[in-house]
Design an enzyme around this catalytic site. Sequence first.
Site, mmCIF file in Angstrom:
data_model
loop_
_atom_site.group_PDB
_atom_site.id
_atom_site.type_symbol
_atom_site.label_atom_id
_atom_site.label_comp_id
_atom_site.label_asym_id
_atom_site.label_seq_id
_atom_site.Cartn_x
_atom_site.Cartn_y
_atom_site.Cartn_z
ATOM 1 N N VAL A 11 0.870 -1.167 0.000
ATOM 2 C CA VAL A 11 0.000 0.000 0.000
ATOM 3 C C VAL A 11 0.910 1.221 0.000
ATOM 4 C CG1 VAL A 11 -2.014 -1.054 1.083
ATOM 5 C CG2 VAL A 11 -0.184 -0.127 2.521
ATOM 6 N N SER A 12 0.311 2.413 -0.190
ATOM 7 C CA SER A 12 1.124 3.589 -0.462
ATOM 8 C C SER A 12 1.606 4.343 0.762
ATOM 9 C CB SER A 12 0.337 4.563 -1.360
ATOM 10 O OG SER A 12 0.041 3.940 -2.592
ATOM 11 N N SER A 13 1.043 4.081 1.928
ATOM 12 C CA SER A 13 1.475 4.814 3.112
ATOM 13 C C SER A 13 1.241 3.970 4.358
ATOM 14 C CB SER A 13 0.714 6.142 3.242
ATOM 15 O OG SER A 13 -0.602 5.914 3.700
ATOM 16 N N GLN A 16 -2.368 3.167 5.566
ATOM 17 C CA GLN A 16 -3.205 2.233 4.821
ATOM 18 C C GLN A 16 -2.854 0.802 5.210
ATOM 19 O OE1 GLN A 16 -2.050 3.540 0.972
ATOM 20 N NE2 GLN A 16 -3.452 5.271 0.932
ATOM 21 N N SER A 200 -1.794 6.745 -5.255
ATOM 22 C CA SER A 200 -3.101 6.236 -4.849
ATOM 23 C C SER A 200 -2.880 5.044 -3.946
ATOM 24 C CB SER A 200 -3.926 5.825 -6.069
ATOM 25 O OG SER A 200 -3.292 4.769 -6.737
#
Length: 201
Positions: A11-13, A16, A200
């Site tokens: 995931v991007s961060s 998340q 995203s």
Amino acid sequence: MSKHVAVYCRVSSRNQQTESQKPDLQRWVDAYAAAQVIWYEDRYTGRTMDRPGWKRLMYEVESGRVSKLVVWRLDRLGRTARGLTALFDEFPRRGVGLVSVKDGLDLDTPAGRLMANVLASVAQYETEIRGERVRAGQSLARKRGKRWGGSDPGRLLYLSRDQVDLIVDLHQRGRSKAAIARACGVSRPTVYRILAQHDSP
């Protein structure tokens, strides 16, 4: 040397979760994995391949210890066509199969390799279109007199590449939006705007 199946989630961060990807991946593992399975995970942007979990995985690939790599979707590997197509060339040379569960793709087949390259181009296209929409929205907002991220009334704040990179890096390290804003000398709306543009989930 025994080889294992590598399952990769991203995931991007840090805010998340990868939990939405894991049920589909586990079903694939239960149905098809005949060897030991090792899971790798990152909470990091897909615009760079310099991610801790990914680097551990690629070390295993380069050491000849991975027989197959399984991902939820191809864009979990990365979001640039150049990076993805390089992987599509490298994996077969190293004898590593690639399965994308949601894309229904298996790199061991000619049709799978063709589809992989098409999907890589689509992933980059979507990223570029998202950036164009953001820039168009900003341009329209400026024409309407909208301001954001300024420390003085009516002044627009234009960030350098280094500032943007620092905001994203601090976010990936788990710092709060308020702390990032203080560290970078910008407003919290500016931090939110930069992070929204950057990637995203």
